[in-house]
Write an enzyme that holds these catalytic residues in place. Structure first.
Site, short mmCIF file in Angstrom:
data_model
loop_
_atom_site.label_atom_id
_atom_site.label_comp_id
_atom_site.label_asym_id
_atom_site.label_seq_id
_atom_site.Cartn_x
_atom_site.Cartn_y
_atom_site.Cartn_z
N SER A 8 -23.72 24.75 24.33
CA SER A 8 -24.07 23.42 23.82
C SER A 8 -25.23 22.86 24.61
O SER A 8 -25.15 22.69 25.83
CB SER A 8 -22.87 22.48 23.95
OG SER A 8 -23.31 21.15 23.80
N HIS A 32 -25.47 25.61 20.06
CA HIS A 32 -24.62 24.55 19.54
C HIS A 32 -25.34 23.21 19.74
O HIS A 32 -25.65 22.82 20.87
CB HIS A 32 -23.29 24.57 20.29
CG HIS A 32 -22.27 23.60 19.81
ND1 HIS A 32 -21.41 23.87 18.76
CD2 HIS A 32 -21.95 22.35 20.24
CE1 HIS A 32 -20.60 22.83 18.58
NE2 HIS A 32 -20.91 21.89 19.46
N ASP A 34 -25.18 19.22 19.20
CA ASP A 34 -24.25 18.12 18.96
C ASP A 34 -25.00 16.91 18.42
O ASP A 34 -25.74 16.26 19.15
CB ASP A 34 -23.54 17.76 20.27
CG ASP A 34 -22.56 18.84 20.68
OD1 ASP A 34 -21.62 19.11 19.92
OD2 ASP A 34 -22.74 19.43 21.78
N MET A 36 -24.75 13.21 17.19
CA MET A 36 -23.84 12.06 17.29
C MET A 36 -24.59 10.81 16.84
O MET A 36 -25.75 10.62 17.20
CB MET A 36 -23.38 11.87 18.73
CG MET A 36 -22.74 13.10 19.36
SD MET A 36 -22.04 12.69 20.97
CE MET A 36 -21.76 14.34 21.63
N HIS A 65 -23.10 20.77 15.05
CA HIS A 65 -21.80 20.09 15.09
C HIS A 65 -22.07 18.62 14.83
O HIS A 65 -22.59 17.92 15.70
CB HIS A 65 -21.15 20.33 16.46
CG HIS A 65 -19.87 19.60 16.66
ND1 HIS A 65 -19.30 19.41 17.90
CD2 HIS A 65 -19.03 18.99 15.79
CE1 HIS A 65 -18.17 18.74 17.79
NE2 HIS A 65 -17.99 18.45 16.51
N MET A 67 -21.12 15.06 14.52
CA MET A 67 -20.14 14.01 14.83
C MET A 67 -20.70 12.71 14.27
O MET A 67 -21.16 11.83 15.01
CB MET A 67 -19.91 13.95 16.34
CG MET A 67 -19.08 15.12 16.84
SD MET A 67 -19.26 15.40 18.61
CE MET A 67 -20.72 16.40 18.61
N MET A 136 -11.32 20.87 18.35
CA MET A 136 -11.84 20.16 19.54
C MET A 136 -10.80 20.22 20.65
O MET A 136 -9.63 19.92 20.42
CB MET A 136 -12.15 18.71 19.21
CG MET A 136 -13.32 18.48 18.26
SD MET A 136 -14.90 19.14 18.83
CE MET A 136 -15.14 18.27 20.38
N ASP A 175 -14.24 23.80 21.35
CA ASP A 175 -15.35 23.02 21.90
C ASP A 175 -14.80 21.89 22.76
O ASP A 175 -14.04 21.05 22.28
CB ASP A 175 -16.17 22.45 20.72
CG ASP A 175 -17.36 21.61 21.17
OD1 ASP A 175 -17.69 21.61 22.37
OD2 ASP A 175 -17.96 20.96 20.29
#
Ligand code: DX5
Ligand code: ZN
Length: 226
Positions: A8, A32, A34, A36, A65, A67, A136, A175
């Site tokens: 990540s 990865h 993230d 957000m 990913h 979120m 998660m 993760d």
């Protein structure tokens, strides 16, 4: 089946992203990323424009990913941009079945993520639409949190559901808090894709860290995987 490592970049230096990605080139199966939005989670990272530029700058496939709130609306663009895998949170999706179909139609693997409080059984009927389930092992939002070993029964249950469906080829990703001390139990429970942020990028040698994680994960997976 071999373990796949997805470092990540949340724990990498955001001012030097492409260089940071390069440090794990050849050992990472995925990068990865993230995303957000400060709505679905109380943190803000990066979005589509950065991912689009990153896709031009790196050769390792991107595992996005998301979120974010309203993934039905925003997630397909990440697939269209060229991310190899796009994972949405089922808690945020209005129509997860349609969303997974849209992601696949746009050429990505479709992933469905579950927060720690969300079980798999309610979504078992969605499995044929999916390429990956992300379980998660921390509350989503921040890197460097403590691993929740009480998520292992959920990983085990998901693997059990998949073993009952040999017609499907679905990966299980974990993760959050995945590190040398915790990766083996995830692998033993049935995970085969491992996200690690601080355990890779908070070390002096991210390449070596990935190699070590992979060896430990392969050992753990040997208990259930031929
Ligand atoms: C957290 C993110 C993770 C995070 C993991 O919400 O989804 O991908 O980067 O970081 P570590 O491995 O440090 O827990
Ligand atoms: Zn993540």
């Amino acid at each position: 089946m071999h373990a796949q490592i997805s470092p990540s970049i949340l724990s990498a230096d955001f001012a030097r992203l492409a260089d940071e990605c390069e440090r794990v080139a050849g050992v990472a199966d995925w990068l990865h990323v993230d995303v957000m939005d400060n709505h679905f989670v109380p943190n803000l990272t990066l979005g589509l424009p950065v991912v689009q530029r990153l896709l031009h700058a790196v050769t390792t496939p991107i595992d996005a990913h998301l979120m974010i709130a309203d993934p039905d609306r925003w997630a397909p663009a990440y697939a269209e941009a060229g991310c190899g895998s796009v994972t949405f949170h089922v808690e945020a999706a209005r129509d997860p079945r349609m969303l997974a179909r849209n992601l696949r139609a746009a050429g990505a693997r479709a992933g469905m993520a579950l927060k720690p409080g969300t079980g798999i059984d309610d979504y078992a009927d969605l499995l044929p639409e999916l390429d990956m389930v992300l379980i998660m092992t921390v509350e989503p939002g921040f890197g460097g949190q403590r691993f929740m070993s009480d998520m292992m029964p959920k990983v085990r249950r998901t693997r059990e559901l998949l073993q009952g469906r040999p017609d499907l080829d679905i990966w299980i990703q974990v993760d959050g808090g995945v590190a040398d001390e915790t990766i083996e139990q995830c692998a033993e429970a049935g995970a085969n894709v491992f996200v690690a942020g601080s355990a890779v990028y908070a070390t002096d040698d991210p390449y070596l860290a990935c190699q070590k994680l992979r060896t430990l994960a392969d050992t753990g997976m040997a208990s259930w995987c031929a």
